[in-house]
Design a protein around this motif. Structure first.
Motif, PDB file in Angstrom:
ATOM      1  N   UNK A   1       3.457  37.283  17.948  1.00 12.92           N
ATOM      2  CA  UNK A   1       3.333  36.287  19.002  1.00 12.92           C
ATOM      3  C   UNK A   1       3.791  34.951  18.457  1.00 12.92           C
ATOM      4  N   UNK A   2       4.459  34.187  19.275  1.00 15.56           N
ATOM      5  CA  UNK A   2       4.885  32.868  18.848  1.00 15.56           C
ATOM      6  C   UNK A   2       4.183  31.809  19.671  1.00 15.56           C
ATOM      7  N   UNK A   3       3.824  30.732  18.993  1.00 10.44           N
ATOM      8  CA  UNK A   3       3.159  29.592  19.619  1.00 10.44           C
ATOM      9  C   UNK A   3       3.886  28.325  19.240  1.00 10.44           C
ATOM     10  N   UNK A  19      -3.712  25.258  30.555  1.00 12.37           N
ATOM     11  CA  UNK A  19      -2.820  26.233  31.170  1.00 12.37           C
ATOM     12  C   UNK A  19      -1.960  26.809  30.059  1.00 12.37           C
ATOM     13  N   UNK A  20      -1.997  28.133  29.944  1.00  9.04           N
ATOM     14  CA  UNK A  20      -1.228  28.808  28.910  1.00  9.04           C
ATOM     15  C   UNK A  20      -0.401  29.896  29.575  1.00  9.04           C
ATOM     16  N   UNK A  21       0.912  29.721  29.554  1.00  9.12           N
ATOM     17  CA  UNK A  21       1.830  30.693  30.149  1.00  9.12           C
ATOM     18  C   UNK A  21       2.339  31.610  29.042  1.00  9.12           C
ATOM     19  N   UNK A  63       9.858  35.857  33.820  1.00  7.30           N
ATOM     20  CA  UNK A  63       9.865  35.414  32.419  1.00  7.30           C
ATOM     21  C   UNK A  63       8.442  35.113  31.951  1.00  7.30           C
ATOM     22  N   UNK A  64       7.664  34.457  32.798  1.00  6.12           N
ATOM     23  CA  UNK A  64       6.267  34.150  32.492  1.00  6.12           C
ATOM     24  C   UNK A  64       5.415  35.207  33.185  1.00  6.12           C
ATOM     25  N   UNK A  65       5.024  36.220  32.435  1.00  2.00           N
ATOM     26  CA  UNK A  65       4.347  37.363  33.023  1.00  2.00           C
ATOM     27  C   UNK A  65       2.861  37.121  33.250  1.00  2.00           C
ATOM     28  N   UNK A  66       2.239  36.273  32.441  1.00  2.00           N
ATOM     29  CA  UNK A  66       0.828  35.936  32.596  1.00  2.00           C
ATOM     30  C   UNK A  66       0.649  34.437  32.476  1.00  2.00           C
ATOM     31  N   UNK A 104       3.583  32.292  23.739  1.00  2.00           N
ATOM     32  CA  UNK A 104       2.590  31.500  24.463  1.00  2.00           C
ATOM     33  C   UNK A 104       3.062  30.057  24.576  1.00  2.00           C
ATOM     34  N   UNK A 105       2.700  29.431  25.692  1.00  5.38           N
ATOM     35  CA  UNK A 105       3.060  28.040  25.942  1.00  5.38           C
ATOM     36  C   UNK A 105       1.828  27.275  26.426  1.00  5.38           C
TER      37      UNK A 105
END
Length: 122
Positions: A1-3, A19-21, A63-66, A104-105
């Protein structure tokens, strides 16, 4: 996973929303949700936590699945919760899981405008 590097420090006594996409390959969504639930259990027990929702895109092509939306009574409560060693471990388990390729964003927000049914906006 990248942050992204580091976390945004909220540093306010006002309410905030984290908010985390997430971009998650379709084949990994169940494992991702399982890891996220581990983290959410700890988040939910933190002082100042109000609620969280995990939204899932209706299309597998998104692109942003969750998108996680977590509300906190204050930014300082969120900042304090992030120092919990158990929560940090839970995040590391998600980030370092070799079977997850997740981006994660995360970002912390405050309310700029509230709109309710019937409201007139100038």
């Amino acid at each position: 996973m990248t942050l992204p590097t580091g976390h945004t420090v909220a540093a306010t006594d006002q309410p905030v929303t984290l908010i985390n996409a997430f971009s998650v390959p379709t084949s990994q969504k169940d494992r991702f949700l399982s890891r996220w639930k581990d983290n959410a259990r700890l988040m939910a027990s933190a002082p100042g936590f109000i609620q969280a929702r995990m939204l899932q895109a209706v299309s597998d092509k998104a692109e942003l699945t969750f998108v996680n939306v977590a509300e906190w009574r204050s930014g300082t409560a969120l900042d304090a919760a992030r120092t919990n060693p158990e929560w940090q471990q839970s995040i590391r388990r998600l980030i370092e899981d070799p079977d997850l390729d997740v981006t994660a964003r995360p970002m912390v927000y405050r309310t700029a405008i509230d709109v309710a049914p019937g409201d007139e906006l100038p």
